[in-house]
Design a protein around this motif. Structure first.
Motif, PDB file in Angstrom:
ATOM      1  N   TYR A 139     -29.969  58.974 -10.781  1.00 38.73           N
ATOM      2  CA  TYR A 139     -28.969  59.382  -9.801  1.00 38.73           C
ATOM      3  C   TYR A 139     -29.413  60.692  -9.175  1.00 38.73           C
ATOM      4  O   TYR A 139     -29.587  61.693  -9.868  1.00 38.73           O
ATOM      5  CB  TYR A 139     -27.618  59.547 -10.498  1.00 38.73           C
ATOM      6  CG  TYR A 139     -26.549  60.117  -9.620  1.00 38.73           C
ATOM      7  CD1 TYR A 139     -25.895  59.331  -8.679  1.00 38.73           C
ATOM      8  CD2 TYR A 139     -26.194  61.459  -9.720  1.00 38.73           C
ATOM      9  CE1 TYR A 139     -24.917  59.865  -7.864  1.00 38.73           C
ATOM     10  CE2 TYR A 139     -25.207  61.995  -8.900  1.00 38.73           C
ATOM     11  CZ  TYR A 139     -24.580  61.197  -7.980  1.00 38.73           C
ATOM     12  OH  TYR A 139     -23.615  61.719  -7.183  1.00 38.73           O
ATOM     13  N   ASN A 140     -29.672  60.665  -7.880  1.00 37.67           N
ATOM     14  CA  ASN A 140     -30.044  61.887  -7.192  1.00 37.67           C
ATOM     15  C   ASN A 140     -29.602  61.752  -5.753  1.00 37.67           C
ATOM     16  O   ASN A 140     -30.220  61.066  -4.958  1.00 37.67           O
ATOM     17  CB  ASN A 140     -31.564  62.093  -7.275  1.00 37.67           C
ATOM     18  CG  ASN A 140     -31.951  63.423  -6.689  1.00 37.67           C
ATOM     19  OD1 ASN A 140     -31.210  63.985  -5.882  1.00 37.67           O
ATOM     20  ND2 ASN A 140     -33.099  63.922  -7.080  1.00 37.67           N
ATOM     21  N   TYR A 141     -28.490  62.410  -5.431  1.00 40.28           N
ATOM     22  CA  TYR A 141     -27.884  62.162  -4.115  1.00 40.28           C
ATOM     23  C   TYR A 141     -28.654  62.801  -2.963  1.00 40.28           C
ATOM     24  O   TYR A 141     -28.374  62.515  -1.811  1.00 40.28           O
ATOM     25  CB  TYR A 141     -26.415  62.569  -4.091  1.00 40.28           C
ATOM     26  CG  TYR A 141     -26.144  64.030  -4.328  1.00 40.28           C
ATOM     27  CD1 TYR A 141     -26.327  64.961  -3.320  1.00 40.28           C
ATOM     28  CD2 TYR A 141     -25.711  64.473  -5.568  1.00 40.28           C
ATOM     29  CE1 TYR A 141     -26.094  66.289  -3.540  1.00 40.28           C
ATOM     30  CE2 TYR A 141     -25.471  65.812  -5.792  1.00 40.28           C
ATOM     31  CZ  TYR A 141     -25.666  66.723  -4.767  1.00 40.28           C
ATOM     32  OH  TYR A 141     -25.438  68.043  -4.982  1.00 40.28           O
ATOM     33  N   GLN A 146     -31.961  62.526  -2.703  1.00 39.31           N
ATOM     34  CA  GLN A 146     -33.188  61.766  -2.509  1.00 39.31           C
ATOM     35  C   GLN A 146     -32.955  60.289  -2.257  1.00 39.31           C
ATOM     36  O   GLN A 146     -33.697  59.667  -1.508  1.00 39.31           O
ATOM     37  CB  GLN A 146     -34.088  61.884  -3.757  1.00 39.31           C
ATOM     38  CG  GLN A 146     -34.437  63.293  -4.138  1.00 39.31           C
ATOM     39  CD  GLN A 146     -35.449  63.905  -3.188  1.00 39.31           C
ATOM     40  OE1 GLN A 146     -36.296  63.200  -2.677  1.00 39.31           O
ATOM     41  NE2 GLN A 146     -35.339  65.204  -2.948  1.00 39.31           N
ATOM     42  N   GLU A 147     -31.964  59.726  -2.910  1.00 37.91           N
ATOM     43  CA  GLU A 147     -31.837  58.269  -2.868  1.00 37.91           C
ATOM     44  C   GLU A 147     -30.704  57.831  -1.955  1.00 37.91           C
ATOM     45  O   GLU A 147     -29.619  58.399  -1.967  1.00 37.91           O
ATOM     46  CB  GLU A 147     -31.579  57.719  -4.276  1.00 37.91           C
ATOM     47  CG  GLU A 147     -32.786  57.840  -5.171  1.00 37.91           C
ATOM     48  CD  GLU A 147     -32.368  57.942  -6.616  1.00 37.91           C
ATOM     49  OE1 GLU A 147     -31.288  57.441  -6.937  1.00 37.91           O
ATOM     50  OE2 GLU A 147     -33.118  58.544  -7.390  1.00 37.91           O
ATOM     51  N   PHE A 148     -30.972  56.793  -1.228  1.00 36.57           N
ATOM     52  CA  PHE A 148     -30.033  56.249  -0.260  1.00 36.57           C
ATOM     53  C   PHE A 148     -28.706  55.855  -0.911  1.00 36.57           C
ATOM     54  O   PHE A 148     -27.647  56.317  -0.507  1.00 36.57           O
ATOM     55  CB  PHE A 148     -30.698  55.037   0.403  1.00 36.57           C
ATOM     56  CG  PHE A 148     -29.810  54.313   1.363  1.00 36.57           C
ATOM     57  CD1 PHE A 148     -29.656  54.780   2.653  1.00 36.57           C
ATOM     58  CD2 PHE A 148     -29.140  53.171   0.973  1.00 36.57           C
ATOM     59  CE1 PHE A 148     -28.840  54.103   3.538  1.00 36.57           C
ATOM     60  CE2 PHE A 148     -28.328  52.495   1.855  1.00 36.57           C
ATOM     61  CZ  PHE A 148     -28.176  52.964   3.140  1.00 36.57           C
ATOM     62  N   TYR A 149     -28.785  55.026  -1.965  1.00 31.91           N
ATOM     63  CA  TYR A 149     -27.552  54.510  -2.547  1.00 31.91           C
ATOM     64  C   TYR A 149     -26.755  55.601  -3.246  1.00 31.91           C
ATOM     65  O   TYR A 149     -25.527  55.623  -3.178  1.00 31.91           O
ATOM     66  CB  TYR A 149     -27.849  53.359  -3.516  1.00 31.91           C
ATOM     67  CG  TYR A 149     -28.282  52.122  -2.787  1.00 31.91           C
ATOM     68  CD1 TYR A 149     -27.361  51.399  -2.022  1.00 31.91           C
ATOM     69  CD2 TYR A 149     -29.601  51.686  -2.819  1.00 31.91           C
ATOM     70  CE1 TYR A 149     -27.753  50.278  -1.311  1.00 31.91           C
ATOM     71  CE2 TYR A 149     -29.998  50.576  -2.108  1.00 31.91           C
ATOM     72  CZ  TYR A 149     -29.076  49.867  -1.358  1.00 31.91           C
ATOM     73  OH  TYR A 149     -29.451  48.775  -0.648  1.00 31.91           O
ATOM     74  N   ALA A 150     -27.455  56.521  -3.903  1.00 28.50           N
ATOM     75  CA  ALA A 150     -26.755  57.610  -4.583  1.00 28.50           C
ATOM     76  C   ALA A 150     -26.022  58.470  -3.567  1.00 28.50           C
ATOM     77  O   ALA A 150     -24.880  58.884  -3.783  1.00 28.50           O
ATOM     78  CB  ALA A 150     -27.743  58.446  -5.386  1.00 28.50           C
ATOM     79  N   THR A 167     -24.713  66.197   1.578  1.00 23.19           N
ATOM     80  CA  THR A 167     -26.023  65.595   1.789  1.00 23.19           C
ATOM     81  C   THR A 167     -26.724  66.154   3.018  1.00 23.19           C
ATOM     82  O   THR A 167     -27.910  65.915   3.203  1.00 23.19           O
ATOM     83  CB  THR A 167     -25.900  64.071   1.989  1.00 23.19           C
ATOM     84  OG1 THR A 167     -25.124  63.843   3.164  1.00 23.19           O
ATOM     85  CG2 THR A 167     -25.241  63.411   0.811  1.00 23.19           C
ATOM     86  N   SER A 223     -29.663  58.857   6.560  1.00 26.89           N
ATOM     87  CA  SER A 223     -28.842  57.771   6.031  1.00 26.89           C
ATOM     88  C   SER A 223     -27.367  58.100   5.945  1.00 26.89           C
ATOM     89  O   SER A 223     -26.539  57.209   5.922  1.00 26.89           O
ATOM     90  CB  SER A 223     -29.359  57.317   4.671  1.00 26.89           C
ATOM     91  OG  SER A 223     -29.384  58.404   3.799  1.00 26.89           O
TER      92      SER A 223
END
Lengths: 290, 283
Positions: free
Chosen positions: A142-144, A146-150, A231, A238
């Motif tokens: 979980y890394n908000y 870096q990752e799209f879904y997070a 973010t 995103s």
């Protein structure tokens, strides 16, 4: 209530009219002005006609921001409206606990929006946040940032945290106004819990729920501060919603023409949708009144 | 909402298992709401070393140093003062102009009333992002940039329509016969409005003021765009915590907690009307 026709009532409305005209119409005229002109600095403007608008209609940037915005608003409504009604059905009806729930639930609504962002920014951090730390220890990547879904999950959970109470409070207000005789009649008919909800509670709260949906749709459609703090519109673009994109364009890059054209179209979309909601709402009110 | 007749709140089929289900749902939901806030409070009472080096569920070395930093430094606490000033100004202006307008909408029909009402509402729906740049130019050109009144006026954009909407809902509930009786008794409009009508809808005025306070307090985009030093709101001051040596998490958390307090205080006073207020007086 029957209203008397009285044209002098206009005088009572005048202060509001002047104030809102000053703070809405005047700035909006500036926007319109920019939307049709181009500048190379030095306050020299050239007529640009509709070119900004046609550019905008062919720009991937605008369409993808609009797409993300739509998806976001729809997800938000799909979660918050049923959840809010469900919470309202479970709220205590009176006494200390009712007040306690009301006050606690209103708390997130009164936190400045950037503090809401800060709270979730901290809460989701893997090193110092409770949520991020727990997920990390459970082995969930979980890394908000870096990752799209997070990033999307964080922004959506944050909005659910922030605004579900609004829907719940509205539904609660609607439920409180249902006379007990309705429930007694349902009991005599041995109606099931679901039927009571479907045929008594739901129709009775329709009016306020329209207000809830209208408010939630509008506010989620112009969301800016919270995702911006958490973010910053990323990773990549995103979570760049319409307002974030617009502020980037207008105050960041100072592209006045495109930003103004963008603003006008943004505003028109919102006006159109609120008009639809408003019409449904007033019709519902009329039907109830009759 | 506050004065329910007993028959309306009589228990209906409150069998034991259902009550348990209710309690579980509400506990879970309130826990979900309170956890992030608790985490902020927890962090504000820790030292930065403890925040960054150990993961603790409650502060081991309780410290109020973060709060002391904010409450002793004028560049910090003036942020709160600035926010308070423009929020109170905005609330006063919004409610004052909205009262007569709401009365007109609730009592009379006049040319273009419906269109005017909808036009007002569209301003509540206007994205602040659209207005950020024009506002900046407008208030700069009339020399009001970085003043409290500029932010107060800018926030009228969405608060005046909201106040009109809420007050109109409350006023509709007051029977028209009261107006007519007062006029027969020889009251002038002004005297009737102030002496009789406003006390009748006092709770509505309270709710409208509460909502103006709330939306002005939580808004940041416009208040940040329109201020630089003298009228800078606390929410914008918070970005100061990002310094050369990284983020001062403890002070940031303490500042966040202090922004929650005013809201929590005012909410206590209107708790019985919150639900009706959120329904914009329309229940």
């Amino acid at each position: 209530m029957e209203k008397t026709v009285n044209q002098k009532a206009w005088f009572l409305v005048l202060p509001v009219l002047f104030l809102v005209a000053f703070s809405a119409v005047l700035p909006l005229m500036t926007v319109v002005n920019y939307a049709f002109q181009d500048t190379f600095g030095n306050n020299q403007f050239f007529w640009a006609g509709l070119s900004w608008f046609s550019d905008l209609l062919h720009s991937d940037r605008m369409w993808s921001a609009l797409g993300r915005q739509m998806v976001f608003s729809i997800i938000i409504l799909a979660i918050e409206v049923p959840l809010g009604i469900f919470v309202a059905l479970n709220m205590p009806k009176k006494g200390f606990w009712a007040s306690f729930c009301l006050v606690t639930m209103s708390l997130p609504l009164l936190i400045p929006w950037n503090v809401v962002g800060t709270i979730w920014q901290i809460f989701g951090r893997v090193d110092i946040g409770l949520l991020g730390y727990t997920l990390d220890k459970l082995g969930i990547p979980y890394n908000y940032t870096q990752e799209f879904y997070a990033a999307w999950a964080t922004v959506i959970v944050m909005d659910v945290w922030h605004w579900t109470s609004l829907v719940a409070l509205l539904a609660y207000a609607g439920l409180q106004s249902i006379p007990d005789a309705y429930y007694q009649a349902a009991k005599i008919d041995q109606a099931s819990r679901w039927k009571v909800f479907r045929f008594i509670e739901l129709p009775k709260i329709m009016g306020v729920m329209m207000i809830a949906i209208l408010l939630r749709f509008m506010d989620s459609f112009m969301i800016y501060t919270e995702p911006f703090v958490v973010t910053g519109g990323g990773p990549g673009n995103s979570t760049t919603f319409l307002s974030i994109d617009l502020v980037k364009m207008a105050l960041g890059q100072f592209d006045l023409g495109p930003a103004a054209a963008f603003s006008l179209m943004y505003f028109l979309v919102i006006m159109l949708i609120s008009w639809v909601f408003y019409t449904i709402m007033t019709n519902l009110e009329k039907r109830e009144g009759a | 909402m506050a004065d329910q007749s007993p028959s309306q709140i009589a228990p209906r089929s409150f069998a034991l298992p259902r009550i348990k289900g209710r309690v579980v749902v509400m506990t879970l939901y309130l826990l979900f709401l309170l956890l992030p806030i608790y985490w902020l409070l927890n962090m504000s009472l820790k030292t930065n070393t403890e925040i960054l080096n150990t993961f603790t569920l409650w502060p081991r070395n309780l410290t109020f140093a973060n709060y002391a930093t904010i409450l002793t430094d004028p560049s910090w606490y003036m942020g709160y003062v600035n926010s308070m000033i423009y929020v109170v100004m905005n609330t006063a202006i919004s409610v004052a102009v909205a009262l007569p307008a709401a009365y007109a909408f609730s009592r009379y029909s006049f040319m273009g009333d419906k269109h005017l009402f909808f036009w007002l509402l569209t301003n509540r729906m206007a994205p602040p992002a659209v207005f950020a740049l024009p506002f900046f130019q407008l208030y700069s050109s009339i020399g009001l940039f970085d003043t409290h009144i500029a932010v107060a006026l800018a926030h009228c954009l969405f608060n005046v329509p909201l106040a009109v909407w809420i007050l109109e809902g409350f006023m509709r509930g007051v029977p028209k016969e009261i107006d007519e009786t007062a006029y027969i008794d020889g009251y002038s409009f002004g005297r009737f409005f102030i002496k009789i009508f406003i006390p009748l809808i006092a709770s509505g005025v309270g709710v409208a003021a509460f909502f103006c306070f709330m939306f002005s307090w939580v808004e940041l985009l416009l208040s940040r765009t329109l201020t630089s030093v003298d009228a800078k709101p606390i929410a914008a001051t918070m970005t100061r915590t990002v310094g050369a040596s990284g983020i001062d998490w403890g002070v940031l958390a303490a500042a966040g907690v202090l922004t929650i307090l005013p809201g929590a205080l005012v909410i206590y006073f209107v708790r019985n009307y919150i639900a009706k207020g959120f329904a914009l007086g329309r229940v």
